[in-house]
Design a protein around this motif. Structure first.
Motif: not given
Length: 272
Positions: A212-234
């Motif tokens: 950030p001190e050089t103007g590059v701000h990095a951030i990661q987003m890890e989604l739990a995929d149940r938010g957009y596809i069906l997660d296996p139930a078993g």
């Protein structure tokens, strides 16, 4: 440009990295694997489709089509663990998230092959990412957003169900606190669970480029995929994984992510 490497250039102060959406495995490597399905099992399924709206927002996207089981471009190229003492996969994984062996006995890559893979795929991906960051940084501060997803439940990696939104800035070191707060606020509007610097604090990409001190701000987003596809139930099997991409199911998540990326762009522009 290599056919496995996709770069979409645009002008907004936002670069999106897509390091784990690829499923390409060279035939000479796949034949040594225990299963083609296992070799693709841990991809960040459909994340490139989930974020394709970002092109219309003016974001720059950098994506590798190579499977993370061949080489994980979000790991330390030295092979050092990003999470010492915790279970994780390496630069050239030899097992899945669930601990299943990826290779037949005696077929795992040795040090020379790992070096070859690093030269063939890791280095070009990061050269492209660096080029786009520098191109945009010439005009002012820029946000690097590393986009990921994972199954909601992976007992070998974490306890219970993962929060929906997992934001990582490596304990406040890879971007300005204001950016993290803006992303957190954008996620909170959804009403879904979220955490900052929980199980996933940001991979090598976020930690390497975030200055950030050089103007590059990095951030990661890890989604739990149940938010957009069906997660296996078993148990996860070739019959139920990966779940198909359903545009209707994904639409609310895309709205949430559009709000997140809008916050990233607004933050960068406010720094100029």
């Amino acid at each position: 440009m290599q056919d496995w490497l996709t770069v979409h250039e645009s002008s907004a102060p936002l670069v999106i990295g897509l390091p784990h959406t690829g499923t390409d495995i060279p035939a000479a490597i796949e034949t040594r694997m225990t299963s083609p399905w296992l070799g693709r099992k841990d991809a960040d399924w459909w994340v490139d489709r989930l974020y394709d709206f970002a092109i219309d927002m003016g974001a720059t996207l950098v994506r590798t089509g190579v499977s993370r089981s061949v080489i994980d471009v979000n790991r330390d190229p030295s092979g050092a663990s990003l999470y010492p003492g915790m279970t994780t996969t390496g630069l050239c994984p030899t097992e899945t998230f669930d601990g299943e062996p990826l290779y037949h006995p005696g077929q795992t890559p040795d040090a020379d092959e790992i070096d070859e893979r690093r030269t063939a795929w890791f280095a070009p991906y990061h050269a492209a990412l660096q080029e786009q960051i520098e191109r945009l940084r010439a005009r002012g501060p820029v946000v690097l957003y590393d986009a990921h997803s994972i199954r909601s439940v992976v007992p070998r990696l974490f306890d219970g169900a993962l929060p929906q939104f997992n934001i990582g800035d490596n304990d406040g070191t890879t971007c300005a606190p204001r950016l993290t707060r803006a992303v957190e606020a954008a996620c909170a509007v959804s009403g879904d669970s979220l955490i900052v610097n929980g199980r996933f604090k940001g991979g090598w990409t976020t930690r390497h480029y975030g200055r950030p001190e050089t103007g590059v701000h990095a951030i990661q987003m890890e989604l739990a995929d149940r938010g957009y596809i069906l997660d296996p139930a078993g148990p996860v099997t070739p019959d139920n994984w990966p779940s198909p991409y359903d545009p209707d199911r994904a639409a609310p998540m895309r709205d949430h992510l559009r709000r997140v990326l809008t916050a990233c762009i607004a933050f960068a522009e406010s720094q100029r």
